[in-house]
Design an enzyme around this catalytic site. Structure first.
Site, mmCIF file in Angstrom:
data_model
loop_
_atom_site.group_PDB
_atom_site.id
_atom_site.type_symbol
_atom_site.label_atom_id
_atom_site.label_comp_id
_atom_site.label_asym_id
_atom_site.label_seq_id
_atom_site.Cartn_x
_atom_site.Cartn_y
_atom_site.Cartn_z
ATOM 1 C CG HIS A 101 -1.812 -0.922 1.583
ATOM 2 N ND1 HIS A 101 -1.507 -2.077 2.233
ATOM 3 C CD2 HIS A 101 -3.151 -0.957 1.376
ATOM 4 C CE1 HIS A 101 -2.614 -2.789 2.395
ATOM 5 N NE2 HIS A 101 -3.623 -2.134 1.882
ATOM 6 C CG ASP A 104 1.688 -0.958 3.475
ATOM 7 O OD1 ASP A 104 0.916 -0.659 4.393
ATOM 8 O OD2 ASP A 104 1.394 -1.735 2.538
HETATM 9 C C1 XLS Z 1 -7.874 -6.385 4.537
HETATM 10 C C2 XLS Z 1 -7.453 -6.631 3.178
HETATM 11 C C3 XLS Z 1 -6.252 -5.803 2.722
HETATM 12 C C4 XLS Z 1 -6.157 -5.797 1.229
HETATM 13 C C5 XLS Z 1 -5.301 -4.690 0.690
HETATM 14 O O1 XLS Z 1 -8.547 -7.183 5.176
HETATM 15 O O2 XLS Z 1 -7.195 -7.983 3.019
HETATM 16 O O3 XLS Z 1 -5.103 -6.277 3.324
HETATM 17 O O4 XLS Z 1 -5.694 -7.006 0.734
HETATM 18 O O5 XLS Z 1 -5.780 -3.447 1.033
#
Ligand code: XLS
Ligand code: NI
Ligand code: NI
Length: 437
Positions: A101, A104
């Site tokens: 992300h 991140d």
């Molecule tokens: C949250 C989601 C997230 C997505 C990416 O539960 O799994 O991690 O994969 O934003």
């Protein structure tokens, strides 16, 4: 340069008999299974958020991890240290891909322009690291759910400024994903849903969500991004009612928006179970609608009600999902992203390796089992035979566009149709499946 993972060796395949905890027992990246190498089939990705950014919180407790890049201080310095550590980890665990992300990898600044500057500074460094290491980006995504500005949703927020802010973030993140050679771009709704109908205009919110998806697809074409755009279903968490509940809900939404040929699905194991389905149902639904794009691999805990995002540890949980994936030609441009976190008591650097080694081995073991399942052809043949009569006269008559309900009614009487119930043979099939595990 961080020394955080320096004591851990590069992880190699040693086979089932090995007792070395820092070796693969089943994942032999060059081993050919179903005509391709394991590496090509499984297309593993390490995720940046759980593996390097998540500090070990649970709903009742704070940070338990004490990584060097989680210290207070210059946030950009910490982001660079994290980047070094991440690429060190990638090259040792050897998942060919990673995912991230925007938030991140780089911190927010005091306004959007500064946030953007931070982001592209790290993207420049990341591009260099990708070139040096040969790592590939499976997908990028924007975090439009953690900051308080998104507490009432992002593209479904009642305030258009919040929509605009998310759109700005996604534009930058799509640009970065394309620059880094990303093969997909993922949209997980985050808070695209609502808590109470008392304050919610669902018609407006879903129209805005549709507008957002259109903007993303238009921008993809404008910049010539060749990756897939993927929507990730999740039933609740964070909001009580998510507009992207499961594969079927997402597909219905995409069809209404006329975007079903533009956007595919990123299906996650623990999201499937939270929706009251299981992973194999979600995968079967996606593959039977030609909508499977990629998968987030993890598992929940049947005794804990939230998204625990654990690493997979049981081929029995995955085998039928893998069956549908590989029977349908595999993951294509998608991959298997470990959207999974270690437990908050697993505080050491080596715990991150044990988790990924285990997850990769379990998937490799499942792939080997699926190869046998497909080659033996007992279960696939059983299913085929069960529906065989649809290829015969009556089946064709029913599907003939000129046939009406009244014609079928007449045929039942004329031919004296009296269906005989037939066993579904569930236990027999479960025993067969057990042979492969
Ligand atoms: C949250 C989601 C997230 C997505 C990416 O539960 O799994 O991690 O994969 O934003
Ligand atoms: Ni999730
Ligand atoms: Ni996910």
């Amino acid at each position: 340069m961080t020394e955080y993972f320096s004591k851990i060796p590069e992880i190699k395949f040693e086979g089932e008999e090995s007792t070395n905890p820092f070796a693969f027992k089943f994942y032999d990246e060059s081993k050919k299974v179903l005509g391709k190498s394991m590496k090509e089939h499984l297309r593993f990705a390490t995720c940046y958020w759980h593996t390097f950014t998540w500090p070990g919180l649970d709903p009742f407790g704070g940070q338990t991890f004490d990584r060097p890049w989680m210290q207070a201080g210059d946030e950009m310095k910490m982001a660079k240290m994290k980047l070094d550590a991440a690429f060190d980890f990638f090259t040792k665990i050897k998942t060919p891909f990673f995912c991230f992300h925007d938030r991140d990898i780089s911190p927010e600044g005091s306004n959007y322009a500064e946030t953007q500057k931070n982001f592209f500074h790290i993207i420049d460094l990341m591009e260099q690291k990708i070139n040096d290491s040969g790592m590939k980006l499976l997908w990028g995504t924007a975090n439009a759910f953690s900051h308080k500005r998104y507490m009432s949703g992002a593209s479904t927020n009642p305030d258009p400024e919040v929509f605009a802010y998310k759109a700005a973030q996604v534009k930058d993140c799509m640009d970065a994903t394309m620059r880094l050679g990303g093969q997909n771009y993922v949209l997980w709704g985050g808070r695209e849903g609502y808590e109470t109908i008392l304050n919610t205009d669902m018609t407006k919110e879903t129209a805005n969500l549709q507008r957002f998806l259109e903007l993303v697809v238009n921008y993809k074409h404008k910049i010539g991004f060749k990756g897939q755009i993927l929507l990730e279903p999740k039933p609740h968490e964070p909001t009580k009612h998510q507009y992207d509940f499961d594969s079927a809900t997402c597909l219905a939404f995409l069809r209404k928006a006329g975007l079903e040929n533009e956007i595919k699905l990123n299906v996650e194991v623990n999201h499937a179970t939270l929706s009251g389905h299981n992973f194999e149902h979600e995968i079967a639904y996606a593959t039977s609608n030609s909508a499977l794009g990629s998968i987030d691999i993890n598992r929940g805990d049947t005794l804990i009600g939230w998204d625990t995002d654990q690493f997979p540890n049981n081929p029995a949980d995955l085998i039928m999902s893998f069956y549908f994936i590989f029977k349908n030609g595999g993951l294509g441009q998608g991959g298997m992203n470990f959207d999974a976190k270690i437990r908050r008591q697993s505080i050491d650097a080596e715990d991150l390796f044990h988790a990924h080694i285990g997850g990769m081995d379990v998937c490799a073991k499942t792939l080997i089992a699926v190869e046998k399942l497909l080659n033996d052809n007992v279960i696939p043949k059983f299913i085929e035979d069960r529906y065989e009569d649809w290829n015969k006269n009556l089946g064709q008559f029913i599907h003939n566009k000129d046939t009406g309900l009244d014609d079928i009614n007449k045929k039942v009487i004329d031919d004296n149709i009296e269906p005989e119930p037939r066993s579904g043979r569930q236990e027999y099939l479960e025993n067969i499946l057990n042979k492969y595990l």
